[in-house]
Design a protein around this motif. Structure first.
Motif, PDB file in Angstrom:
ATOM      1  N   ALA A 104       0.819  -1.206   0.000  1.00 40.02           N
ATOM      2  CA  ALA A 104       0.000   0.000   0.000  1.00 40.02           C
ATOM      3  C   ALA A 104       0.855   1.258   0.000  1.00 40.02           C
ATOM      4  CB  ALA A 104      -0.937  -0.015   1.201  1.00 40.02           C
ATOM      5  N   MET A 105       1.955   1.238   0.755  1.00 37.37           N
ATOM      6  CA  MET A 105       2.829   2.408   0.787  1.00 37.37           C
ATOM      7  C   MET A 105       3.454   2.673  -0.579  1.00 37.37           C
ATOM      8  SD  MET A 105       6.455   3.086   2.641  1.00 37.37           S
ATOM      9  CE  MET A 105       6.025   2.410   4.226  1.00 37.37           C
ATOM     10  N   ALA A 106       3.951   1.626  -1.219  1.00 40.95           N
ATOM     11  CA  ALA A 106       4.580   1.790  -2.532  1.00 40.95           C
ATOM     12  C   ALA A 106       3.602   2.393  -3.537  1.00 40.95           C
ATOM     13  CB  ALA A 106       5.108   0.455  -3.037  1.00 40.95           C
ATOM     14  N   GLU A 107       2.311   2.031  -3.409  1.00 44.35           N
ATOM     15  CA  GLU A 107       1.312   2.543  -4.342  1.00 44.35           C
ATOM     16  C   GLU A 107       0.932   3.994  -4.062  1.00 44.35           C
ATOM     17  OE1 GLU A 107       0.576   0.865  -6.892  1.00 44.35           O
ATOM     18  OE2 GLU A 107       1.341  -1.110  -6.316  1.00 44.35           O
ATOM     19  N   MET A 108       1.415   4.557  -2.955  1.00 44.47           N
ATOM     20  CA  MET A 108       1.114   5.957  -2.639  1.00 44.47           C
ATOM     21  C   MET A 108       1.982   6.935  -3.425  1.00 44.47           C
ATOM     22  SD  MET A 108       0.522   5.760   1.490  1.00 44.47           S
ATOM     23  CE  MET A 108      -0.715   4.643   2.169  1.00 44.47           C
ATOM     24  N   ALA A 109       2.955   6.418  -4.160  1.00 41.66           N
ATOM     25  CA  ALA A 109       3.816   7.280  -4.981  1.00 41.66           C
ATOM     26  C   ALA A 109       3.746   6.802  -6.429  1.00 41.66           C
ATOM     27  CB  ALA A 109       5.250   7.247  -4.475  1.00 41.66           C
ATOM     28  N   ASP A 110       3.241   7.650  -7.300  1.00 41.27           N
ATOM     29  CA  ASP A 110       3.159   7.371  -8.733  1.00 41.27           C
ATOM     30  C   ASP A 110       4.365   7.998  -9.430  1.00 41.27           C
ATOM     31  OD1 ASP A 110       1.444   6.716 -11.282  1.00 41.27           O
ATOM     32  OD2 ASP A 110       2.053   8.822 -11.502  1.00 41.27           O
ATOM     33  N   VAL A 111       4.898   7.297 -10.418  1.00 42.79           N
ATOM     34  CA  VAL A 111       6.141   7.764 -11.037  1.00 42.79           C
ATOM     35  C   VAL A 111       5.981   9.134 -11.689  1.00 42.79           C
ATOM     36  CG1 VAL A 111       5.715   6.523 -13.222  1.00 42.79           C
ATOM     37  CG2 VAL A 111       8.056   7.127 -12.553  1.00 42.79           C
ATOM     38  N   LEU A 112       4.841   9.405 -12.318  1.00 39.78           N
ATOM     39  CA  LEU A 112       4.647  10.719 -12.940  1.00 39.78           C
ATOM     40  C   LEU A 112       4.563  11.811 -11.883  1.00 39.78           C
ATOM     41  CD1 LEU A 112       2.116   9.845 -15.800  1.00 39.78           C
ATOM     42  CD2 LEU A 112       4.605  10.116 -15.933  1.00 39.78           C
ATOM     43  N   ASP A 113       3.936  11.494 -10.763  1.00 42.93           N
ATOM     44  CA  ASP A 113       3.872  12.468  -9.677  1.00 42.93           C
ATOM     45  C   ASP A 113       5.265  12.752  -9.105  1.00 42.93           C
ATOM     46  OD1 ASP A 113       1.121  12.695  -9.870  1.00 42.93           O
ATOM     47  OD2 ASP A 113       0.712  11.210  -8.309  1.00 42.93           O
ATOM     48  N   VAL A 114       6.085  11.713  -9.002  1.00 44.51           N
ATOM     49  CA  VAL A 114       7.438  11.896  -8.475  1.00 44.51           C
ATOM     50  C   VAL A 114       8.265  12.755  -9.429  1.00 44.51           C
ATOM     51  CG1 VAL A 114       9.604  10.716  -7.906  1.00 44.51           C
ATOM     52  CG2 VAL A 114       7.425   9.796  -7.096  1.00 44.51           C
ATOM     53  N   GLU A 115       8.150  12.493 -10.734  1.00 42.15           N
ATOM     54  CA  GLU A 115       8.878  13.314 -11.713  1.00 42.15           C
ATOM     55  C   GLU A 115       8.439  14.778 -11.623  1.00 42.15           C
ATOM     56  OE1 GLU A 115       9.818  10.104 -15.271  1.00 42.15           O
ATOM     57  OE2 GLU A 115       7.900  11.159 -15.262  1.00 42.15           O
ATOM     58  N   ALA A 116       7.115  14.999 -11.461  1.00 44.63           N
ATOM     59  CA  ALA A 116       6.615  16.374 -11.329  1.00 44.63           C
ATOM     60  C   ALA A 116       7.135  17.015 -10.047  1.00 44.63           C
ATOM     61  CB  ALA A 116       5.087  16.376 -11.331  1.00 44.63           C
ATOM     62  N   CYS A 117       7.192  16.231  -8.970  1.00 45.64           N
ATOM     63  CA  CYS A 117       7.686  16.738  -7.686  1.00 45.64           C
ATOM     64  C   CYS A 117       9.132  17.214  -7.808  1.00 45.64           C
ATOM     65  CB  CYS A 117       7.570  15.656  -6.619  1.00 45.64           C
ATOM     66  SG  CYS A 117       8.313  16.078  -5.027  1.00 45.64           S
ATOM     67  N   VAL A 118       9.975  16.415  -8.457  1.00 39.99           N
ATOM     68  CA  VAL A 118      11.384  16.784  -8.610  1.00 39.99           C
ATOM     69  C   VAL A 118      11.506  18.141  -9.313  1.00 39.99           C
ATOM     70  CG1 VAL A 118      13.556  16.155  -9.739  1.00 39.99           C
ATOM     71  CG2 VAL A 118      12.204  14.402  -8.561  1.00 39.99           C
ATOM     72  N   GLU A 119      10.710  18.346 -10.362  1.00 34.08           N
ATOM     73  CA  GLU A 119      10.755  19.609 -11.102  1.00 34.08           C
ATOM     74  C   GLU A 119      10.203  20.766 -10.268  1.00 34.08           C
ATOM     75  OE1 GLU A 119       8.688  19.018 -14.745  1.00 34.08           O
ATOM     76  OE2 GLU A 119      10.112  17.517 -15.525  1.00 34.08           O
ATOM     77  N   GLU A 120       9.075  20.517  -9.606  1.00 38.31           N
ATOM     78  CA  GLU A 120       8.448  21.582  -8.812  1.00 38.31           C
ATOM     79  C   GLU A 120       9.350  22.027  -7.652  1.00 38.31           C
ATOM     80  OE1 GLU A 120       3.846  20.006  -9.506  1.00 38.31           O
ATOM     81  OE2 GLU A 120       4.844  19.743  -7.572  1.00 38.31           O
ATOM     82  N   MET A 121       9.944  21.070  -6.970  1.00 40.13           N
ATOM     83  CA  MET A 121      10.769  21.412  -5.821  1.00 40.13           C
ATOM     84  C   MET A 121      12.049  22.138  -6.246  1.00 40.13           C
ATOM     85  SD  MET A 121       8.960  20.611  -3.221  1.00 40.13           S
ATOM     86  CE  MET A 121       7.633  21.203  -4.284  1.00 40.13           C
ATOM     87  N   ALA A 122      12.582  21.764  -7.412  1.00 39.73           N
ATOM     88  CA  ALA A 122      13.761  22.473  -7.916  1.00 39.73           C
ATOM     89  C   ALA A 122      13.423  23.933  -8.192  1.00 39.73           C
ATOM     90  CB  ALA A 122      14.279  21.793  -9.179  1.00 39.73           C
ATOM     91  N   GLU A 123      12.252  24.160  -8.783  1.00 42.74           N
ATOM     92  CA  GLU A 123      11.846  25.525  -9.098  1.00 42.74           C
ATOM     93  C   GLU A 123      11.567  26.330  -7.831  1.00 42.74           C
ATOM     94  OE1 GLU A 123       8.338  27.879 -11.607  1.00 42.74           O
ATOM     95  OE2 GLU A 123       8.668  25.725 -11.916  1.00 42.74           O
ATOM     96  N   LEU A 124      10.813  25.740  -6.883  1.00 43.07           N
ATOM     97  CA  LEU A 124      10.465  26.472  -5.658  1.00 43.07           C
ATOM     98  C   LEU A 124      11.679  26.749  -4.784  1.00 43.07           C
ATOM     99  CD1 LEU A 124       7.099  24.828  -4.494  1.00 43.07           C
ATOM    100  CD2 LEU A 124       7.428  27.087  -5.511  1.00 43.07           C
TER     101      LEU A 124
END
Length: 380
Positions: A104-124
């Motif tokens: 269940a924990m592994a399914e809480m992170a989607d690969v597209l969401d993680v890729e978006a997170c990396v970009e968003e956090m770099a910008e912020l």
């Protein structure tokens, strides 16, 4: 992700426990060294008795890369079987007895969401160097993203050392991160940050993939050292401060030890925290008469209590804390896989696409190369 499992033929469901056990033992005898059964600590005893190697995620990942067996049957959950496929040789087959045994924990992170997170956090963050540290409880695709971003996987056994590696300057053979992105378990991330001395409220922020920019502002991201993915293990949310307070009253002298997937407020009340391997080692090293209340999955705690009758060992909670996904691996499904392998049919094979596997292997190898902490982390 929904994974389908072929229904078992009726004779497997009708077979007695003794018959299932006898037939599995016979298969192990006939296969010999061509078969390796890996069993995670959270499996039921009826599975553990057939495992050639028992361990936590780190130990089993290491063994998957070392065995020469033609067939690796992983009695764990899907992400573990993926890791075994990534680390094993090309001519080895990895099978999972029940394909619905996910995490269940592994399914809480989607690969597209993680890729978006990396970009968003770099910008912020103003283009700060953000390095992902991804718990092994994650999909192969997310492990691949981690490697591409210069990060590593970790387990609860070596999270402390992997986090330290991530923050260490590159000229000191570290990742040189300004900040760590901890995926997918926020509690392991926060507890490890505390163990490293980052205890200020602003040191950790939680990224919610359901919110724009994870629900974070630029000020929050720039002030944080750790960005924690909003994920958790439901098993380790079964333990509460009331359990600690009750046992302190009822069992004077009890030592309370919990898994770092537990929330921070619970870990702070315990005497120590540690991975499954670290918990086992702590109990094995304790003298007769020791009293323990342990906050982790029930099968492991109950097995420790049976193995050490000279000590008093109990679950921290009053009700059992079971990993329902692990519990989907049972002797009937294990026998079904072995019967098919014996007849030349491979069923429930877990494979990872070559490109994803190549990148994920980098993150996993970094995890394996970084030594685990041998003992539990004490409080105070």
């Amino acid at each position: 992700m929904i994974r389908l499992q072929e229904p078992l033929p009726k004779d497997y469901l009708d077979a007695s426990d003794a018959e299932l056990c006898e037939r599995i033992v016979e298969h192990k005898r006939r296969f010999g060294k061509r078969l390796c059964i890996l069993g995670h600590h959270y499996q039921r005893d009826e599975i553990i008795r057939h495992a050639d190697i028992v361990g936590d995620s780190l130990k089993l990942s290491q063994q998957a890369g070392r065995t020469d067996a033609a067939y690796i049957v992983f009695c764990g959950v899907h992400f573990m079987a993926e890791s075994a496929d990534i680390l094993s040789k090309d001519d080895q087959v990895v099978c999972l007895p029940n394909m619905t045994a996910g995490c269940a924990m592994a399914e809480m992170a989607d690969v597209l969401d993680v890729e978006a997170c990396v970009e968003e956090m770099a910008e912020l963050s103003g283009q700060a160097k953000i390095v992902p540290i991804t718990y092994v409880n994650s999909t192969a695709a997310i492990k691949a993203v981690t490697a591409r971003a210069g990060g590593a996987c970790c387990t609860s056994s070596n999270a402390l050392n992997v986090f330290a590696w991530g923050l260490r300057p590159a000229e000191q053979n570290g990742a040189g991160a300004d900040k760590l992105l901890c995926i997918p378990d926020q509690h392991l991330g926060r507890n490890t940050a505390f163990a490293l001395g980052f205890a200020a409220p602003e040191d950790c922020v939680v990224y919610d993939p359901a919110q724009p920019n994870g629900g974070l502002t630029a000020q929050q991201v720039r002030g944080a050292k750790f960005i924690l993915w909003k994920g958790h293990c439901y098993v380790h949310q079964c333990f509460h401060k009331e359990h600690v307070e009750k046992l302190r009253r009822e069992m004077p002298g009890v030592r309370i030890i919990v898994h770092p997937e537990c929330p921070r407020e619970l870990v702070a009340l315990a005497d120590a925290s540690g991975s499954t391997e670290q918990i086992i080692q702590a109990v094995e090293a304790a003298p007769a008469g020791s009293k323990w209340a342990i906050g982790t999955e029930s099968n492991l705690v109950e097995r420790l209590a049976r193995r050490h009758p000279e000590q008093t060992i109990r679950l921290l909670a009053d009700a059992r804390a079971l990993c329902r996904q692990m519990f989907r691996i049972d002797p009937a499904h294990l026998l079904w896989v072995l019967d098919n392998l014996a007849e030349g049919r491979v069923v429930n094979q877990v494979t990872v696409a070559p490109q994803v596997a190549a990148e994920a292997r980098t993150a996993l190898q970094r995890m394996i190369d970084i030594q685990p902490v041998k003992t539990v982390t004490p409080n105070g």
